[in-house]
Write a protein that holds these residues in place. Structure first.
Motif, PDB file in Angstrom:
ATOM      1  N   VAL A 179       7.594  -0.780   1.551  1.00 26.90           N
ATOM      2  CA  VAL A 179       8.684  -1.025   2.097  1.00 26.90           C
ATOM      3  C   VAL A 179       9.341  -0.138   3.275  1.00 26.90           C
ATOM      4  CG1 VAL A 179      11.397  -1.315   1.482  1.00 26.90           C
ATOM      5  CG2 VAL A 179       9.557  -1.643  -0.271  1.00 26.90           C
ATOM      6  N   ALA A 180       9.598  -0.581   4.297  1.00 27.94           N
ATOM      7  CA  ALA A 180       9.974   0.119   5.384  1.00 27.94           C
ATOM      8  C   ALA A 180      11.326   0.551   5.613  1.00 27.94           C
ATOM      9  CB  ALA A 180       9.704  -0.904   6.720  1.00 27.94           C
ATOM     10  N   PHE A 181      12.193  -0.367   5.018  1.00 25.61           N
ATOM     11  CA  PHE A 181      13.730  -0.246   5.364  1.00 25.61           C
ATOM     12  C   PHE A 181      14.443  -0.937   4.171  1.00 25.61           C
ATOM     13  CE2 PHE A 181      17.676  -1.404   7.426  1.00 25.61           C
ATOM     14  CZ  PHE A 181      18.000   0.045   8.203  1.00 25.61           C
ATOM     15  N   VAL A 206      11.461  -5.266   4.401  1.00 27.18           N
ATOM     16  CA  VAL A 206      12.661  -5.027   4.843  1.00 27.18           C
ATOM     17  C   VAL A 206      13.771  -5.475   3.675  1.00 27.18           C
ATOM     18  CG1 VAL A 206      12.610  -4.432   7.134  1.00 27.18           C
ATOM     19  CG2 VAL A 206      13.196  -6.839   6.412  1.00 27.18           C
ATOM     20  N   VAL A 207      14.496  -4.937   3.349  1.00 21.50           N
ATOM     21  CA  VAL A 207      15.395  -5.376   1.939  1.00 21.50           C
ATOM     22  C   VAL A 207      16.853  -5.172   2.297  1.00 21.50           C
ATOM     23  CG1 VAL A 207      15.959  -5.210  -0.842  1.00 21.50           C
ATOM     24  CG2 VAL A 207      13.171  -4.928   0.414  1.00 21.50           C
ATOM     25  N   ASP A 222      14.257 -13.365   9.302  1.00 23.89           N
ATOM     26  CA  ASP A 222      12.866 -13.616   9.109  1.00 23.89           C
ATOM     27  C   ASP A 222      12.280 -12.365   8.442  1.00 23.89           C
ATOM     28  OD1 ASP A 222      10.281 -14.793   9.050  1.00 23.89           O
ATOM     29  OD2 ASP A 222       9.715 -13.625  10.715  1.00 23.89           O
ATOM     30  N   GLY A 223      11.624 -12.570   7.332  1.00 22.93           N
ATOM     31  CA  GLY A 223      11.107 -11.436   6.361  1.00 22.93           C
ATOM     32  C   GLY A 223      12.229 -10.666   5.614  1.00 22.93           C
ATOM     33  N   MET A 224      13.380 -10.880   5.640  1.00 17.75           N
ATOM     34  CA  MET A 224      14.433 -10.076   5.108  1.00 17.75           C
ATOM     35  C   MET A 224      14.677 -10.574   3.767  1.00 17.75           C
ATOM     36  SD  MET A 224      18.355  -9.220   5.969  1.00 17.75           S
ATOM     37  CE  MET A 224      19.127 -11.105   5.571  1.00 17.75           C
TER      38      MET A 224
END
Length: 347
Positions: A179-181, A206-207, A222-224
């Motif tokens: 998890v980056a962020f 990313v969350v 995208d990707g969130m």
């Protein structure tokens, strides 16, 4: 003269809101020439005596002009007040904030036995906090969120102060599963959208975390990932590189801030940091007439009104974060209004 001005100080905001709500600005700004009093009466639906008092006062503020008796023309301010940013600002400060400002002295004058009262709740006759109240007031909610977004659109952001790729996304992110962020209480996901725009190849998850009713209206990025989370409870996302809090702490008193931050500690690894994106006011106060001083002082009063909270000086932050089990690694200011990133790790 000063006393009179102080006593009627709310009137510029009140009469501007009336002119906005009752089409005074729209009617005058949309006309090719002066607008008659009769035409304004028809457009606004206001009683003649009230309308005359309102336009007379607006004229003293430069909000319109009266080139001939009973004829009203636009000024630069008339045009400005029809712009969406200013319409939202007026709606927010009048509808959301003004009742609380008027109730602040009442809240501060309550006896100790009454407990800590909140001026916003008193002024709005509300049993719920500001953000919960907004959920049942869609006009005011829309104005608030649009204004918050628009007023910062032209300013530097935390991403101008933090080189995320170099400082945060290096060796600690060795897998797409890491998890980056995590944007805690991140609203509509605007900060994740900005991060992904700046770093489209960012490795790691990313969350976005917030209340369910907020997440329902969040951006599609995208990707969130979207996750329901109460930041007063233990953080469920483990070992993230960054836990990010934007303008969360200035909405809460010290004890609540400590609870929020302590709730993150069990999830943090040795590589994790907390980034607090908030104001960090200088300990050495600038001259009272320096740019931004009135704004930041007024904003701190607004935080007391709305949330029983405040803007904090650097010494305050340095005292507060150790109570939450954190050590400050760096503080970086990125606007002249002392918007800052406070980067902290576990003690």
């Amino acid at each position: 003269m000063w006393l009179l001005s102080a006593c009627i100080y709310p009137l510029p905001l009140i009469t501007t809101r009336i002119a906005q709500q009752h089409n005074i600005f729209a009617t005058i700004a949309g006309s090719q020439g002066p607008v008659s009093f009769g035409a304004l009466k028809e457009a606004t639906g206001l009683q003649p005596a009230v309308l005359e008092s309102v336009v007379d006062y607006l004229g003293t503020q430069g909000m319109l002009s009266e080139p001939a008796r009973g004829q009203y023309a636009a000024t630069g301010l008339t045009q400005l007040m029809t712009a969406p940013l200013f319409q939202d600002a007026i709606t927010h400060f009048h509808d959301n904030c003004l009742p609380g400002f008027a109730a602040l002295n009442t809240a501060l004058s309550a006896p100790p036995s009454a407990g800590k009262l909140n001026a916003f709740k008193i002024g709005q006759h509300s049993a719920v906090d500001f953000y919960t109240w907004l959920e049942t007031h869609p006009v005011q909610q829309g104005a608030f969120h649009r204004f918050m977004e628009a007023q910062f659109a032209s300013l530097p952001t935390w991403l101008d102060a933090v080189d995320f790729a170099a400082e945060m996304a290096g060796g600690a992110l060795t897998s797409p599963e890491h998890v980056a962020f995590v944007d805690v209480g991140g609203g509509n996901g605007q900060q994740i959208a900005a991060l992904k725009k700046k770093l489209p190849e960012l490795q790691g998850r990313v969350v976005l975390q917030d209340r369910p009713e907020v997440l329902e209206k969040a951006l599609e990025v995208d990707g969130m990932e979207k996750m329901v989370y109460d930041y007063l409870t233990e953080q469920p996302v483990k070992d993230a590189r960054v836990y990010y809090f934007r303008q969360i702490m200035h909405n809460n008193d010290d004890d609540t801030c400590v609870r929020i931050l302590r709730s993150q500690l069990p999830a943090m690894s040795a590589d994790s940091v907390i980034i607090i994106d908030d104001k960090c006011l200088s300990d050495d106060k600038p001259p009272q007439d320096a740019p931004g001083v009135e704004y930041t002082a007024g904003l701190s009063i607004a935080m007391e009104v709305m949330f029983n909270a405040q803007e904090r000086r650097e010494a305050h932050w340095r005292e507060l974060l150790p109570k939450a089990g954190l050590v400050i690694k760096d503080i970086r200011k990125f606007t002249k209004f002392e918007d800052s990133v406070i980067i902290a790790a576990k003690q």
